[in-house]
Enzyme design. Structure first.
Site, PDB file in Angstrom:
ATOM      1  N   THR A 167     -29.134  28.536 -74.970  1.00  0.00           N
ATOM      2  CA  THR A 167     -30.224  28.482 -73.997  1.00  0.00           C
ATOM      3  C   THR A 167     -31.046  27.198 -74.138  1.00  0.00           C
ATOM      4  OG1 THR A 167     -32.342  29.541 -73.474  1.00  0.00           O
ATOM      5  CG2 THR A 167     -31.549  29.868 -75.694  1.00  0.00           C
ATOM      6  N   ASP A 168     -31.726  26.833 -73.059  1.00  0.00           N
ATOM      7  CA  ASP A 168     -32.640  25.677 -73.117  1.00  0.00           C
ATOM      8  C   ASP A 168     -33.900  26.004 -73.923  1.00  0.00           C
ATOM      9  OD1 ASP A 168     -33.906  27.401 -71.319  1.00  0.00           O
ATOM     10  OD2 ASP A 168     -34.090  25.929 -69.708  1.00  0.00           O
TER      11      ASP A 168
ATOM     12  N   TYR B 211     -37.001  35.181 -80.007  1.00  0.00           N
ATOM     13  CA  TYR B 211     -35.700  35.032 -79.321  1.00  0.00           C
ATOM     14  C   TYR B 211     -35.175  33.613 -79.467  1.00  0.00           C
ATOM     15  CZ  TYR B 211     -32.536  33.910 -75.461  1.00  0.00           C
ATOM     16  OH  TYR B 211     -31.487  33.420 -74.718  1.00  0.00           O
TER      17      TYR B 211
ATOM     18  N   LYS C  94     -31.835  32.089 -81.385  1.00  0.00           N
ATOM     19  CA  LYS C  94     -30.765  31.329 -80.712  1.00  0.00           C
ATOM     20  C   LYS C  94     -30.624  29.946 -81.361  1.00  0.00           C
ATOM     21  CE  LYS C  94     -28.523  32.312 -77.612  1.00  0.00           C
ATOM     22  NZ  LYS C  94     -27.239  33.044 -77.483  1.00  0.00           N
TER      23      LYS C  94
HETATM   24  P1  NAD Z   1     -27.770  40.313 -71.509  1.00  0.00           P
HETATM   25  O1  NAD Z   1     -28.871  40.830 -72.362  1.00  0.00           O
HETATM   26  O2  NAD Z   1     -27.742  40.682 -70.069  1.00  0.00           O
HETATM   27  O3  NAD Z   1     -26.362  40.749 -72.106  1.00  0.00           O
HETATM   28  C1  NAD Z   1     -26.080  40.709 -73.484  1.00  0.00           C
HETATM   29  C2  NAD Z   1     -24.802  41.525 -73.728  1.00  0.00           C
HETATM   30  O4  NAD Z   1     -24.499  41.441 -75.130  1.00  0.00           O
HETATM   31  C3  NAD Z   1     -24.943  43.005 -73.374  1.00  0.00           C
HETATM   32  O5  NAD Z   1     -23.818  43.434 -72.643  1.00  0.00           O
HETATM   33  C4  NAD Z   1     -25.010  43.692 -74.728  1.00  0.00           C
HETATM   34  O6  NAD Z   1     -24.475  45.003 -74.708  1.00  0.00           O
HETATM   35  C5  NAD Z   1     -24.186  42.747 -75.593  1.00  0.00           C
HETATM   36  N1  NAD Z   1     -24.555  42.837 -77.011  1.00  0.00           N
HETATM   37  C6  NAD Z   1     -25.802  42.816 -77.547  1.00  0.00           C
HETATM   38  N2  NAD Z   1     -25.738  42.946 -78.883  1.00  0.00           N
HETATM   39  C7  NAD Z   1     -24.418  43.008 -79.214  1.00  0.00           C
HETATM   40  C8  NAD Z   1     -23.715  43.112 -80.434  1.00  0.00           C
HETATM   41  N3  NAD Z   1     -24.352  43.194 -81.614  1.00  0.00           N
HETATM   42  N4  NAD Z   1     -22.362  43.131 -80.401  1.00  0.00           N
HETATM   43  C9  NAD Z   1     -21.706  43.060 -79.220  1.00  0.00           C
HETATM   44  N5  NAD Z   1     -22.321  42.981 -78.020  1.00  0.00           N
HETATM   45  C10 NAD Z   1     -23.670  42.949 -78.024  1.00  0.00           C
HETATM   46  O7  NAD Z   1     -27.804  38.740 -71.709  1.00  0.00           O
HETATM   47  P2  NAD Z   1     -27.454  37.571 -70.668  1.00  0.00           P
HETATM   48  O8  NAD Z   1     -28.660  37.242 -69.889  1.00  0.00           O
HETATM   49  O9  NAD Z   1     -26.192  37.921 -69.974  1.00  0.00           O
HETATM   50  O10 NAD Z   1     -27.202  36.377 -71.697  1.00  0.00           O
HETATM   51  C11 NAD Z   1     -25.905  36.143 -72.242  1.00  0.00           C
HETATM   52  C12 NAD Z   1     -25.964  34.946 -73.179  1.00  0.00           C
HETATM   53  O11 NAD Z   1     -26.419  33.799 -72.462  1.00  0.00           O
HETATM   54  C13 NAD Z   1     -26.951  35.117 -74.339  1.00  0.00           C
HETATM   55  O12 NAD Z   1     -26.386  34.536 -75.473  1.00  0.00           O
HETATM   56  C14 NAD Z   1     -28.192  34.345 -73.885  1.00  0.00           C
HETATM   57  O13 NAD Z   1     -28.901  33.849 -74.986  1.00  0.00           O
HETATM   58  C15 NAD Z   1     -27.553  33.224 -73.088  1.00  0.00           C
HETATM   59  N6  NAD Z   1     -28.389  32.659 -71.995  1.00  0.00           N
HETATM   60  C16 NAD Z   1     -28.987  33.478 -71.062  1.00  0.00           C
HETATM   61  C17 NAD Z   1     -29.706  32.901 -70.014  1.00  0.00           C
HETATM   62  C18 NAD Z   1     -30.353  33.750 -68.946  1.00  0.00           C
HETATM   63  O14 NAD Z   1     -31.067  33.214 -68.103  1.00  0.00           O
HETATM   64  N7  NAD Z   1     -30.131  35.055 -68.905  1.00  0.00           N
HETATM   65  C19 NAD Z   1     -29.822  31.508 -69.928  1.00  0.00           C
HETATM   66  C20 NAD Z   1     -29.221  30.709 -70.912  1.00  0.00           C
HETATM   67  C21 NAD Z   1     -28.486  31.304 -71.930  1.00  0.00           C
HETATM   68  O1  DAU Z   2     -34.387  29.584 -70.161  1.00  0.00           O
HETATM   69  C1  DAU Z   2     -33.300  30.421 -70.426  1.00  0.00           C
HETATM   70  C2  DAU Z   2     -33.797  31.797 -70.787  1.00  0.00           C
HETATM   71  O2  DAU Z   2     -34.265  32.384 -69.585  1.00  0.00           O
HETATM   72  C3  DAU Z   2     -32.750  32.673 -71.438  1.00  0.00           C
HETATM   73  O3  DAU Z   2     -32.377  32.113 -72.667  1.00  0.00           O
HETATM   74  C4  DAU Z   2     -33.274  34.095 -71.657  1.00  0.00           C
HETATM   75  O4  DAU Z   2     -32.258  34.923 -72.163  1.00  0.00           O
HETATM   76  C5  DAU Z   2     -33.738  34.638 -70.318  1.00  0.00           C
HETATM   77  O5  DAU Z   2     -34.279  35.920 -70.476  1.00  0.00           O
HETATM   78  C6  DAU Z   2     -34.772  33.699 -69.689  1.00  0.00           C
HETATM   79  O6  DAU Z   2     -35.999  33.684 -70.461  1.00  0.00           O
HETATM   80  P1  DAU Z   2     -37.442  33.678 -69.733  1.00  0.00           P
HETATM   81  O7  DAU Z   2     -38.430  34.192 -70.683  1.00  0.00           O
HETATM   82  O8  DAU Z   2     -37.693  32.367 -69.076  1.00  0.00           O
HETATM   83  O9  DAU Z   2     -37.094  34.738 -68.554  1.00  0.00           O
HETATM   84  P2  DAU Z   2     -37.930  35.963 -67.936  1.00  0.00           P
HETATM   85  O10 DAU Z   2     -37.201  36.384 -66.708  1.00  0.00           O
HETATM   86  O11 DAU Z   2     -38.267  36.977 -68.944  1.00  0.00           O
HETATM   87  O12 DAU Z   2     -39.282  35.242 -67.485  1.00  0.00           O
HETATM   88  C7  DAU Z   2     -39.271  34.155 -66.590  1.00  0.00           C
HETATM   89  C8  DAU Z   2     -40.709  33.701 -66.422  1.00  0.00           C
HETATM   90  O13 DAU Z   2     -41.432  34.716 -65.712  1.00  0.00           O
HETATM   91  C9  DAU Z   2     -41.447  33.501 -67.719  1.00  0.00           C
HETATM   92  O14 DAU Z   2     -42.334  32.402 -67.593  1.00  0.00           O
HETATM   93  C10 DAU Z   2     -42.243  34.805 -67.906  1.00  0.00           C
HETATM   94  C11 DAU Z   2     -42.539  35.209 -66.484  1.00  0.00           C
HETATM   95  N1  DAU Z   2     -42.623  36.665 -66.231  1.00  0.00           N
HETATM   96  C12 DAU Z   2     -41.615  37.464 -66.680  1.00  0.00           C
HETATM   97  C13 DAU Z   2     -41.652  38.819 -66.471  1.00  0.00           C
HETATM   98  C14 DAU Z   2     -40.541  39.707 -66.984  1.00  0.00           C
HETATM   99  C15 DAU Z   2     -43.694  37.192 -65.533  1.00  0.00           C
HETATM  100  O15 DAU Z   2     -44.599  36.446 -65.087  1.00  0.00           O
HETATM  101  N2  DAU Z   2     -43.730  38.547 -65.311  1.00  0.00           N
HETATM  102  C16 DAU Z   2     -42.762  39.380 -65.785  1.00  0.00           C
HETATM  103  O16 DAU Z   2     -42.879  40.614 -65.565  1.00  0.00           O
END
Ligand code: NAD
Ligand code: DAU
Length: 357
Positions: free
Chosen positions: A135-136, A161, A165
């Site tokens: 992640t960034d 978190y 990471k």
């Molecule tokens: P998510 O929380 O939706 O999914 C995570 C998955 O991992 C789930 O299916 C969960 O069951 C599985 N998991 C958790 N713990 C586990 C374990 N111990 N063993 C096996 N499986 C396990 O997450 P996401 O948003 O899909 O993110 C996926 C990856 O991408 C993560 O590594 C996250 O850090 C990275 N990432 C996410 C974002 C974002 O915006 N969501 C951005 C950049 C990077």
């Molecule tokens: O930047 C990449 C990351 O983006 C990933 O690594 C993470 O897994 C992913 O969850 C996400 O993190 P953020 O904290 O940026 O995402 P989130 O959707 O939780 O929040 C986005 C922004 O919105 C953040 O500034 C917090 C704000 N927010 C979030 C929630 C859930 C609100 O204002 N209200 C809310 O209820």
């Protein structure tokens, strides 16, 4: 074949679906290992039922024996590692599981991968890849007007978190440097799109608006994120897996910085158009609530390296991507209802009631 971890979560399931659809990859099987935590959902993979190219295994990346067994049995040519605890707010309420899965789990997987890789014949060893999805947020928070994160930006993680990471990124780097494990790492900005669990900003706002509930904006709502449509993240990972240089990291982003409050207003306007509420415009539901502790003010990704070296650019604009996403949630009310389990309701209590939402 490839081994995907966390392939029942948001990005992982989009990646598996894309992989088994894309003409260049769909003939290569996927072993999908996922623990099915609250964030994992086999419904996301329903369309793969009967597809012999998809093998789902429920299990934990911290289980070394299972990892060894899977690698020995399937002999994947690559591991694409998504599995993680991913929600910043949950990491603030309970950091332990983040350390276990993101740090200990990545360590366990690296050790299993190293043993597997060492056992491969030379021809297969050089082709093997461990692709770490990160992640960034590991880079910390940017001041207004500061240049976007490049791959050489110092690591300054601010939440449990992002610290977990960052630790996992360092482990991956060290396993390459010390043992020669052929790794690539991608650091991506905020994703959005289908199958996004409604604890995160965009799906939460859509789901709450449709239920006539408050739209809880943390603090002043001026925090900036750089949004990327999830399928573009998947194509970026495919590009790096195929052509990324060993030991390198690649930033992936959408060139799309937006303040949270503007994201919420865009969602409200789209819902006003697609599912008008007789009670009035959805923006009436916007409610400012207590801020996230340690809240990062701004993220922005400089994605020039992946474009220069691998020719990758996002295909989707934010306008087209967010419209598709809102429509997807309107079309998948059943999926949303299933996600709103008892655990989900408990989480809403934990995170929002004390915020005054
Ligand atoms: P998510 O929380 O939706 O999914 C995570 C998955 O991992 C789930 O299916 C969960 O069951 C599985 N998991 C958790 N713990 C586990 C374990 N111990 N063993 C096996 N499986 C396990 O997450 P996401 O948003 O899909 O993110 C996926 C990856 O991408 C993560 O590594 C996250 O850090 C990275 N990432 C996410 C974002 C974002 O915006 N969501 C951005 C950049 C990077
Ligand atoms: O930047 C990449 C990351 O983006 C990933 O690594 C993470 O897994 C992913 O969850 C996400 O993190 P953020 O904290 O940026 O995402 P989130 O959707 O939780 O929040 C986005 C922004 O919105 C953040 O500034 C917090 C704000 N927010 C979030 C929630 C859930 C609100 O204002 N209200 C809310 O209820």
């Amino acid at each position: 074949m490839i081994l995907v971890t966390g392939g029942a979560g948001f990005i992982g399931s989009n990646f598996v679906l894309d992989w088994l659809e894309h003409p260049q990859t769909r003939d290569e099987a996927v072993v999908n290992l996922d623990a099915l935590t609250y964030a994992g959902n086999l419904r996301n993979l329903e369309s793969l039922q009967g597809n012999a190219k998809h093998v789902f295994v429920r299990g934990d990346i911290c289980d070394r024996e299972l990892m060894d067994r899977l690698l020995e049995q399937h002999r994947p040519r690559a591991i694409v590692h998504f599995a993680a605890e991913s929600h910043v707010d949950r990491s603030i309420h309970g950091p332990g599981e983040f350390m276990r899965t993101n740090v200990q789990g990545t360590f366990t997987l690296l050790e299993a991968a190293r043993a597997h890789w060492a056992s491969l014949p030379e021809s297969e060893r050089s082709a093997f890849r461990f692709h770490h999805v990160s992640t960034d947020e590991v880079y910390g928070s940017l001041a207004p007007g500061a240049p976007a994160f490049t791959e050489t930006h110092p690591y300054e993680p601010n939440s449990p978190y992002s610290a977990s990471k960052a630790a996992s990124d360092h482990l991956v780097r060290a396993w390459h440097h010390t043992y020669g494990l052929p790794v690539v790492t991608t650091n991506c900005s905020n994703n959005y799109g289908p199958y996004h669990f409604p604890e995160k900003l965009i799906p939460l706002m859509i789901v709450n608006a449709l239920a006539g509930k408050p739209l809880p904006v943390y603090g002043d709502g001026q925090q900036i994120r750089d949004w990327l449509y999830v399928k573009d993240h998947c194509s970026g990972i495919r590009a790096v897996l195929q052509g990324g240089r060993l030991g390198e990291t690649y930033n992936i982003g959408g060139w799309n910085e937006q303040a949270n409050i503007d994201i919420v207003k865009t969602i409200c306007a789209l819902l006003d158009e697609l599912r008008p509420d007789p009670a009035g415009a959805y923006a009436r539901l916007i409610t400012h609530v207590a801020d996230r502790p340690g809240h990062d003010r701004r993220y922005a990704i400089d994605a020039r390296k992946i474009e220069r070296e691998l020719g990758w650019r996002p295909a989707e604009t934010f306008e087209s991507g967010i419209r598709k996403t809102v429509q997807w949630y309107l079309d998948h009310a059943e999926w949303v209802a299933e996600m709103q389990s008892g655990e989900y309701r408990e989480w809403l209590e934990t995170n929002y009631v004390q915020r005054g939402a």
